[in-house]
Design an enzyme around this catalytic site. Structure first.
Site, PDB file in Angstrom:
ATOM      1  N   GLY A 150       0.819  -1.212   0.000  1.00 56.50           N
ATOM      2  CA  GLY A 150       0.000   0.000   0.000  1.00 56.50           C
ATOM      3  C   GLY A 150       0.845   1.250   0.000  1.00 56.50           C
ATOM      4  O   GLY A 150       1.808   1.379  -0.753  1.00 56.50           O
ATOM      5  N   SER A 242       2.203  -6.488  -4.504  1.00 55.46           N
ATOM      6  CA  SER A 242       1.547  -5.187  -4.644  1.00 55.46           C
ATOM      7  C   SER A 242       2.606  -4.077  -4.630  1.00 55.46           C
ATOM      8  O   SER A 242       3.494  -4.059  -5.471  1.00 55.46           O
ATOM      9  CB  SER A 242       0.515  -5.011  -3.527  1.00 55.46           C
ATOM     10  N   ASP A 322     -14.799 -19.936 -20.805  1.00 53.66           N
ATOM     11  CA  ASP A 322     -14.261 -21.093 -20.077  1.00 53.66           C
ATOM     12  C   ASP A 322     -13.685 -22.129 -21.040  1.00 53.66           C
ATOM     13  O   ASP A 322     -12.584 -22.659 -20.844  1.00 53.66           O
ATOM     14  CB  ASP A 322     -15.380 -21.708 -19.210  1.00 53.66           C
ATOM     15  N   ASP A 325      -9.873 -22.554 -23.378  1.00 53.99           N
ATOM     16  CA  ASP A 325      -8.610 -23.227 -23.032  1.00 53.99           C
ATOM     17  C   ASP A 325      -8.701 -24.732 -23.211  1.00 53.99           C
ATOM     18  O   ASP A 325      -7.767 -25.473 -22.867  1.00 53.99           O
ATOM     19  CB  ASP A 325      -8.190 -22.863 -21.598  1.00 53.99           C
ATOM     20  N   LEU A 327     -10.991 -26.803 -21.824  1.00 56.78           N
ATOM     21  CA  LEU A 327     -11.546 -27.553 -20.701  1.00 56.78           C
ATOM     22  C   LEU A 327     -12.555 -26.682 -19.971  1.00 56.78           C
ATOM     23  O   LEU A 327     -12.222 -25.600 -19.493  1.00 56.78           O
ATOM     24  CB  LEU A 327     -10.405 -27.956 -19.743  1.00 56.78           C
ATOM     25  N   ASP A 329     -13.972 -26.002 -16.969  1.00 53.64           N
ATOM     26  CA  ASP A 329     -13.643 -26.331 -15.581  1.00 53.64           C
ATOM     27  C   ASP A 329     -13.856 -25.156 -14.638  1.00 53.64           C
ATOM     28  O   ASP A 329     -13.381 -25.182 -13.502  1.00 53.64           O
ATOM     29  CB  ASP A 329     -12.179 -26.783 -15.512  1.00 53.64           C
ATOM     30  N   ILE A 331     -12.558 -22.275 -15.072  1.00 55.67           N
ATOM     31  CA  ILE A 331     -11.330 -21.473 -15.091  1.00 55.67           C
ATOM     32  C   ILE A 331     -11.132 -20.903 -16.499  1.00 55.67           C
ATOM     33  O   ILE A 331     -11.197 -21.636 -17.486  1.00 55.67           O
ATOM     34  CB  ILE A 331     -10.101 -22.335 -14.712  1.00 55.67           C
ATOM     35  N   SER A 421      -4.175   8.629  -3.137  1.00 54.46           N
ATOM     36  CA  SER A 421      -2.812   8.473  -3.649  1.00 54.46           C
ATOM     37  C   SER A 421      -2.590   9.301  -4.908  1.00 54.46           C
ATOM     38  O   SER A 421      -1.539   9.915  -5.078  1.00 54.46           O
ATOM     39  CB  SER A 421      -2.524   6.997  -3.958  1.00 54.46           C
ATOM     40  N   ASP A 496      -6.876  -9.506 -10.931  1.00 54.58           N
ATOM     41  CA  ASP A 496      -6.399  -8.473 -10.014  1.00 54.58           C
ATOM     42  C   ASP A 496      -7.079  -7.158 -10.393  1.00 54.58           C
ATOM     43  O   ASP A 496      -6.951  -6.704 -11.531  1.00 54.58           O
ATOM     44  CB  ASP A 496      -4.870  -8.346 -10.161  1.00 54.58           C
ATOM     45  N   HIS A 533      -6.286  -9.574  -6.045  1.00 49.87           N
ATOM     46  CA  HIS A 533      -5.040  -8.880  -5.731  1.00 49.87           C
ATOM     47  C   HIS A 533      -4.248  -9.613  -4.647  1.00 49.87           C
ATOM     48  O   HIS A 533      -4.639  -9.582  -3.482  1.00 49.87           O
ATOM     49  CB  HIS A 533      -5.347  -7.451  -5.289  1.00 49.87           C
TER      50      HIS A 533
HETATM   51 CA   LIG Z   1     -11.423 -23.525 -18.757  1.00 53.15          CA
END
Ligand SMILES: [Ca+2]
Length: 601
Positions: A150, A242, A322, A325, A327, A329, A331, A421, A496, A533
């Site tokens: 930070g 960070s 999804d 890639d 698959l 899953d 992700i 900031s 992030d 993050h």
């Molecule tokens: Ca995937």
């Protein structure tokens, strides 16, 4: 919550609030060094201490030496006006004194605290750099610099936390140093000038925050190691996330001979530009209020997206990307292919209509999301920072905590920390502004990206360097670090919300181009699908980057992948998904396993 890295900058002592990868610790991992084990430790110390190993003399001599480690003993230390406030032997099992990090037992070590380089400053002074160092009895001959977080202004525990669940560097036997980077949140605090961000109004304090304090604290730490152990460290490593990641980048770029290896997680290498993005996000989200006929307030931001609506954002992203890639899953590993053109139709399909389901997205919410993900631009359409990756963690609590805040969490950190900031630290001349949240919101909403945006690059007396020069550490010229033999590992969450992983990938492409396509021989970026993050999000965010760096630096084994496991609170606790060095991604390998490969491989 995954926002404590920046939040902690607003507190006196950095008390980790939870277990994001960059923060927190798993106390179950801590070893208690019982007295019966000491003889073994002393054998391991052979050659380090002044007494013969395996006897209590060694411990006694270390302890006495620690208690006597005064500034006079450290005469010749390479910093100005050194003051030692603490030099105290900590027996095994004693909890951390004053670190605010709980009552975790630590191995026997010498605790040294102090400060150096006091100067008055233009406002909010005097400023000085405080540090904390821990020198273990069972020293492995290595030195670790623990990066900050930070806006800094507090001194971390100097145990060398390096990701939730991993042994600290101190437990591994490292001598560890941490510092506040030249200002103190208690002493340097002027409400009319950003509160704890007042240091941005002093050129030296700003430069110390950006980079200047790093090398002097490093030099001091090296000096103390030699004074205490009678010899210098054999291996020097850095770990931070960070702002701490930005500090790792600062070392690699500005002080390339300092470290043999650096882990820079989610590095804030373009902090001033990312602060522009935070103002941009706030303005984009204000459009939702406008569509509702409401006035934007910090409180109102917290409920801009309900949990159900955030789930719809995730559903839309997964529906679009999804499978890219190879698959399905949950992700999104192929973030490069997951474009707004793919995701927007899925978001629009979930928009509210009179015949629709109860849970739906407002058109203005979708508009705001698309504007945010595109990133800040000037009036001519030029990008001022970076766009952001559509990923399964967009909209997760660790994402919303920054963009909007949460009903059951802190207000928007983009407003509180980002607005403060940008006004106080990342623009020249800085703007005197109170740290009142509604005032910061109004300031961000009035921010002009054409005129005000250039102030991150401005030089104006008494500042002889711009905020970008002081804090931006995005150079792609790592030749000196490479030639020194340095190794750099950069894990970065794909969702992030503070620093865009796409900016980090763009940076790595620049490093790769500067190295004729061979950047991976010394610098590897590991995107973490789903991670926010420094940790959190629907991700395998438990991984040991410090061990990967040790293998690379000490054994010469470059990380082909880094094992990672999903924690509690993810859709799949215990799932193992390796982190892969960009441009590789985790691809399907067998029934439920993964390997690293290129998209479509
Ligand atoms: Ca995937």
């Amino acid at each position: 919550m995954t926002s404590q890295i920046w939040v902690s900058g607003f507190r006196n002592r950095g008390q980790p609030m939870s277990s994001g990868n960059g923060e927190g610790r798993d106390v179950r991992q801590l070893k208690v060094f019982a007295p019966a084990a000491l003889s073994g430790l002393l054998v391991a110390c052979a050659g380090v201490g002044p007494a013969s190993p395996g006897t209590s003399e060694n411990l006694a001599s270390f302890s006495a030496k620690c208690d006597a480690l005064s500034a006079a003993m450290l005469a010749g230390a390479p910093v100005s006006d050194l003051v030692i406030t603490t030099s105290e032997w900590q027996s095994a099992g004693v909890s951390e004194g004053g670190s605010g990090e709980g009552q975790s037992p630590l191995p026997s070590h010498c605790l040294v605290e102090g400060f150096y380089g006091e100067h008055e400053g233009r406002i909010g002074g005097p400023y000085r750099t405080g540090f904390r160092m821990r020198l273990p009895l069972d020293w492995n001959g290595r030195f670790l610099f623990e990066g900050g977080g930070g806006s800094n202004g507090y001194i971390r525990a100097a145990t060398g936390i390096n990701g939730a669940g991993n042994p600290t560097a101190l437990e591994r036997g490292y001598a560890v140093i941490a510092q506040d980077s030249g200002h103190d949140n208690d002493r340097n605090n002027v409400p009319s000038h950003g509160g704890q961000l007042v240091f941005g109004h002093d050129p030296q304090a700003r430069a110390d925050y950006g980079h200047a304090s790093l090398k002097s604290t490093y030099n001091l730490g090296q000096h103390i190691v030699t004074a205490f152990y009678g010899r210098g460290s054999e291996t020097n490593l850095f770990w931070g996330c960070s702002k701490g990641g930005q500090e790792g980048m600062a070392f690699a770029q500005r002080y390339p001979d300092a470290f043999d290896g650096i882990v820079a997680v989610a590095p804030g290498m373009a902090l001033p530009r990312a602060a522009l993005a935070q103002a941009w996000d706030t303005q984009a989200l204000a459009g939702i209020f406008l569509a509702r006929g409401e006035e934007p307030t910090v409180e109102g931001f917290r409920s801009l997206f309900s949990n159900e609506q955030s789930d719809l954002v995730r559903d839309a992203t997964l529906a679009a990307c999804d499978r890219l890639d190879g698959l399905e899953d949950g992700i999104v590993a192929a973030i490069g292919q997951c474009t707004t053109a793919r995701v927007e139709p899925e978001l629009r399909a979930r928009q509210c209509n009179p015949q629709g389901a109860n849970a739906c997205l407002e058109g203005a919410q979708v508009d705001a999301l698309i504007k945010i993900m595109d990133g800040p631009r000037d009036a001519a359409g030029n990008k001022l920072y970076s766009s952001w990756a559509w990923d399964g963690g967009v909209g997760a609590p660790g994402w919303r905590g920054w963009k909007t805040g949460m009903v059951d969490g802190p207000p928007s950190l983009n407003i509180l920390l980002g607005g403060g900031s940008l006004a106080s630290v990342f623009t020249t001349l800085p703007t005197p502004i109170s740290s009142d949240p509604e005032r910061l919101l109004a300031w961000q909403l009035a921010f002009d990206f054409d005129d005000d945006g250039q102030k991150i690059y401005a030089v104006e007396p008494p500042y002889t360097t711009s905020a970008w020069q002081d804090v931006g550490m995005r150079s792609t010229d790592l030749a000196a670090f490479r030639d020194h033999g340095g190794k750099l590992i950069v894990p970065h969450g794909s969702s992030d919300p503070v620093f865009s992983v796409l900016d980090t990938l763009d940076w790595w492409n620049g490093v790769n181009a500067a190295n004729d396509g061979d950047a991976a021989s010394f610098t590897r970026v590991f995107p973490v699908p789903g991670m926010n993050h420094c940790g959190g999000g629907p991700a395998a965010d438990r991984f040991d980057s410090l061990s990967a760096l040790e293998s690379w630096v000490i054994e010469g084994v470059a990380p082909a992948s880094i094992p990672a496991t999903a924690g509690e609170g993810t859709p799949w606790p215990g799932r193992e998904v390796p982190l892969c060095p960009f441009p590789q991604i985790p691809v399907a390998d067998g029934a439920s396993g993964y390997r690293c490969g290129l998209v479509g491989s």
